[in-house]
Design an enzyme around this catalytic site. Structure first.
Site, PDB file in Angstrom:
ATOM      1  N   SER A  71     -40.463  25.394   2.757  1.00  0.00           N
ATOM      2  CA  SER A  71     -39.258  25.005   3.484  1.00  0.00           C
ATOM      3  C   SER A  71     -38.019  25.660   2.883  1.00  0.00           C
ATOM      4  O   SER A  71     -37.130  26.126   3.605  1.00  0.00           O
ATOM      5  CB  SER A  71     -39.113  23.484   3.479  1.00  0.00           C
ATOM      6  OG  SER A  71     -37.962  23.095   4.168  1.00  0.00           O
ATOM      7  N   LYS A 113     -34.557  20.481  -0.244  1.00  0.00           N
ATOM      8  CA  LYS A 113     -35.417  20.380   0.931  1.00  0.00           C
ATOM      9  C   LYS A 113     -36.348  19.171   0.854  1.00  0.00           C
ATOM     10  O   LYS A 113     -37.474  19.190   1.327  1.00  0.00           O
ATOM     11  CB  LYS A 113     -36.236  21.660   1.144  1.00  0.00           C
ATOM     12  CG  LYS A 113     -35.438  22.956   1.112  1.00  0.00           C
ATOM     13  CD  LYS A 113     -34.224  22.971   1.996  1.00  0.00           C
ATOM     14  CE  LYS A 113     -34.546  22.957   3.456  1.00  0.00           C
ATOM     15  NZ  LYS A 113     -33.341  22.849   4.308  1.00  0.00           N
ATOM     16  N   THR A 156     -32.851  14.705   1.424  1.00  0.00           N
ATOM     17  CA  THR A 156     -31.665  13.954   0.993  1.00  0.00           C
ATOM     18  C   THR A 156     -30.596  13.970   2.081  1.00  0.00           C
ATOM     19  O   THR A 156     -29.891  12.985   2.272  1.00  0.00           O
ATOM     20  CB  THR A 156     -31.086  14.512  -0.324  1.00  0.00           C
ATOM     21  OG1 THR A 156     -30.763  15.890  -0.154  1.00  0.00           O
ATOM     22  CG2 THR A 156     -32.048  14.315  -1.481  1.00  0.00           C
TER      23      THR A 156
END
Length: 131
Positions: free
Chosen positions: A100, A9, A12
């Site tokens: 996240s 998260k 990438t």
């Protein structure tokens, strides 16, 4: 050539999408190669690794495997086998990254009883007694 690694998260995937739009770049091995974190034979690495980058039209090839970042063995292998490769590490504030990731796992249905937080249970799995 370069390698992208990073925390879960930490954008990438976003970076991969941006790089895919560049005409001189080509990503090898699909979404994630996972070559150096599963490397078994250091002597046969070149032919099998380079098979992931059979893209003659690209000027620069790269791979994205986030799991290389926390893997010291993978990073040592990368450095010893291709020391001139550039590494891009994607990082994120730990608190927002964890939240996240939690949201991601909830969307995937991976939390059935809610998240387990540190010290919520003792080592046997029983809830801690109230003080």
């Amino acid at each position: 050539s370069f390698i992208v690694a990073g925390a879960q998260k930490a954008a990438t995937g976003w970076l991969r999408q941006r790089l895919a739009a560049h005409p001189s770049l080509a990503q090898g091995g699909g979404k994630e190669v996972h070559y150096f974190d599963k490397l078994q034979n250091l002597h046969e690495w070149r032919s099998t690794y380079l098979d992931n980058f059979a893209t003659p039209s690209a000027l620069i090839t790269y791979e994205k495997t986030p799991d290389y970042l926390p893997n010291a063995t993978a990073l040592k292998s990368i450095y010893s086998l291709i020391p001139s490769v550039s590494l891009i590490f994607m990082l994120r504030d730990p608190s927002s990254r964890a939240y996240s990731a939690y949201q991601h796992h909830c969307r995937k249905g991976r939390f059935y009883e809610g998240p387990k937080f540190a010290l919520e249970e003792d080592v046997t799995g029983r809830p801690l007694a109230a003080p």
